[in-house]
Write an enzyme that holds these catalytic residues in place. Structure first.
Site, short mmCIF file in Angstrom:
data_model
loop_
_atom_site.label_atom_id
_atom_site.label_comp_id
_atom_site.label_asym_id
_atom_site.label_seq_id
_atom_site.Cartn_x
_atom_site.Cartn_y
_atom_site.Cartn_z
N HIS A 17 0.85 -1.20 0.00
CA HIS A 17 0.00 0.00 0.00
C HIS A 17 0.89 1.26 0.00
O HIS A 17 0.65 2.20 -0.76
CB HIS A 17 -0.84 0.08 1.27
N LYS A 41 -17.39 -6.78 5.88
CA LYS A 41 -16.10 -7.36 6.25
C LYS A 41 -15.93 -7.17 7.75
O LYS A 41 -16.33 -6.14 8.28
CB LYS A 41 -14.95 -6.62 5.55
N ARG A 90 -2.12 -5.81 -8.56
CA ARG A 90 -1.05 -6.75 -8.24
C ARG A 90 -0.90 -7.83 -9.31
O ARG A 90 0.15 -8.04 -9.86
CB ARG A 90 -1.32 -7.42 -6.89
N SER A 128 -3.05 -7.50 2.81
CA SER A 128 -3.33 -7.42 4.24
C SER A 128 -3.72 -8.80 4.77
O SER A 128 -3.33 -9.18 5.87
CB SER A 128 -4.45 -6.43 4.51
P1 ADP Z 1 -9.85 -3.14 -0.81
O1 ADP Z 1 -10.60 -3.94 0.23
O2 ADP Z 1 -10.59 -1.94 -1.30
O3 ADP Z 1 -9.26 -3.96 -1.93
P2 ADP Z 1 -7.18 -2.97 0.26
O4 ADP Z 1 -6.77 -2.31 1.53
O5 ADP Z 1 -6.99 -4.44 0.16
O6 ADP Z 1 -8.65 -2.53 0.01
O7 ADP Z 1 -6.39 -2.31 -0.96
C1 ADP Z 1 -6.46 -0.93 -1.23
C2 ADP Z 1 -5.75 -0.64 -2.55
O8 ADP Z 1 -4.37 -0.95 -2.45
C3 ADP Z 1 -6.29 -1.47 -3.71
O9 ADP Z 1 -6.25 -0.69 -4.87
C4 ADP Z 1 -5.30 -2.60 -3.82
O10 ADP Z 1 -5.24 -3.13 -5.13
C5 ADP Z 1 -4.02 -1.88 -3.47
N1 ADP Z 1 -3.01 -2.80 -2.95
C6 ADP Z 1 -3.11 -3.62 -1.90
N2 ADP Z 1 -1.97 -4.33 -1.73
C7 ADP Z 1 -1.14 -3.94 -2.72
C8 ADP Z 1 0.19 -4.31 -3.14
N3 ADP Z 1 0.86 -5.25 -2.48
N4 ADP Z 1 0.71 -3.69 -4.21
C9 ADP Z 1 0.00 -2.76 -4.88
N5 ADP Z 1 -1.25 -2.38 -4.56
C10 ADP Z 1 -1.81 -2.94 -3.49
#
Ligand code: ADP
Length: 160
Positions: A17, A41, A90, A128
């Site tokens: 992130h 969630k 990703r 996460s």
């Molecule tokens: P959501 O539940 O909306 O997917 P996340 O917290 O999982 O929320 O992710 C928020 C954003 O960060 C999303 O656009 C996700 O694709 C991006 N993201 C999460 N992990 C990574 C990573 N390892 N590399 C790049 N982008 C990421």
């Protein structure tokens, strides 16, 4: 002036992130990182904890603000005067869901554009959920999340 929004669950924020946040902070004048309150969630960290962690880990970027939202993303984006929603990609597996969301949001409003940023390859496997799973199983999450998150995760999964 371009103001961008990165929405997410951030339960908890990972170095993946932060990679996207840092890169977006270098492109846009102003960046709002917002934690979504998603009732379907059940998060490990409360909304307040997730915002506090984000505030600490984003303090290095002066143009980044932390917020939270509930409900329709595009409505929130408009209320916040945001022109761009930034999402990280990703793997191909992220694509279908992200494509659907971007199309629907475009259907709802033409005022907000969705922009995708490719993950840094070192973070391509990082989410996460995987971080929480490793912590639950007693493994080390060093290098995957900020140090403060490492400590907080240890406290969450084995409270004493
Ligand atoms: P959501 O539940 O909306 O997917 P996340 O917290 O999982 O929320 O992710 C928020 C954003 O960060 C999303 O656009 C996700 O694709 C991006 N993201 C999460 N992990 C990574 C990573 N390892 N590399 C790049 N982008 C990421």
């Amino acid at each position: 002036m371009a103001r961008a929004l990165i929405p997410g669950s951030f339960d908890p924020v990972t170095n993946g992130h932060l990679d996207i946040i840092g890169r977006a902070a270098g492109i846009y004048d102003n960046l709002l990182v917002s934690v979504g309150r998603n009732r379907s969630k059940s998060p490990l960290f409360t909304l307040e904890e997730r915002m506090e962690i984000l505030r600490d880990s984003c303090a290095q970027w002066r143009n980044v603000q932390i917020g939270s939202f509930e409900g329709l993303l595009v409505q929130y984006a408009r209320e916040q005067d945001v022109n761009v929603i930034v999402r990280g990609l990703r793997a191909v597996s992220d694509f279908e869901y992200e494509f659907q969301m971007a199309q629907l949001n475009r259907h709802l409003t033409r005022e907000v554009e969705t922009v995708f940023m490719m993950t840094g390859t070192e973070y391509a496997y990082l989410s996460s959920s995987i971080v929480k799973e490793i912590a639950r199983l007693g493994g080390s999450v060093k290098g995957l999340v900020p140090e403060d998150v490492e400590t907080r995760l240890r406290q969450k999964v084995q409270p004493d």
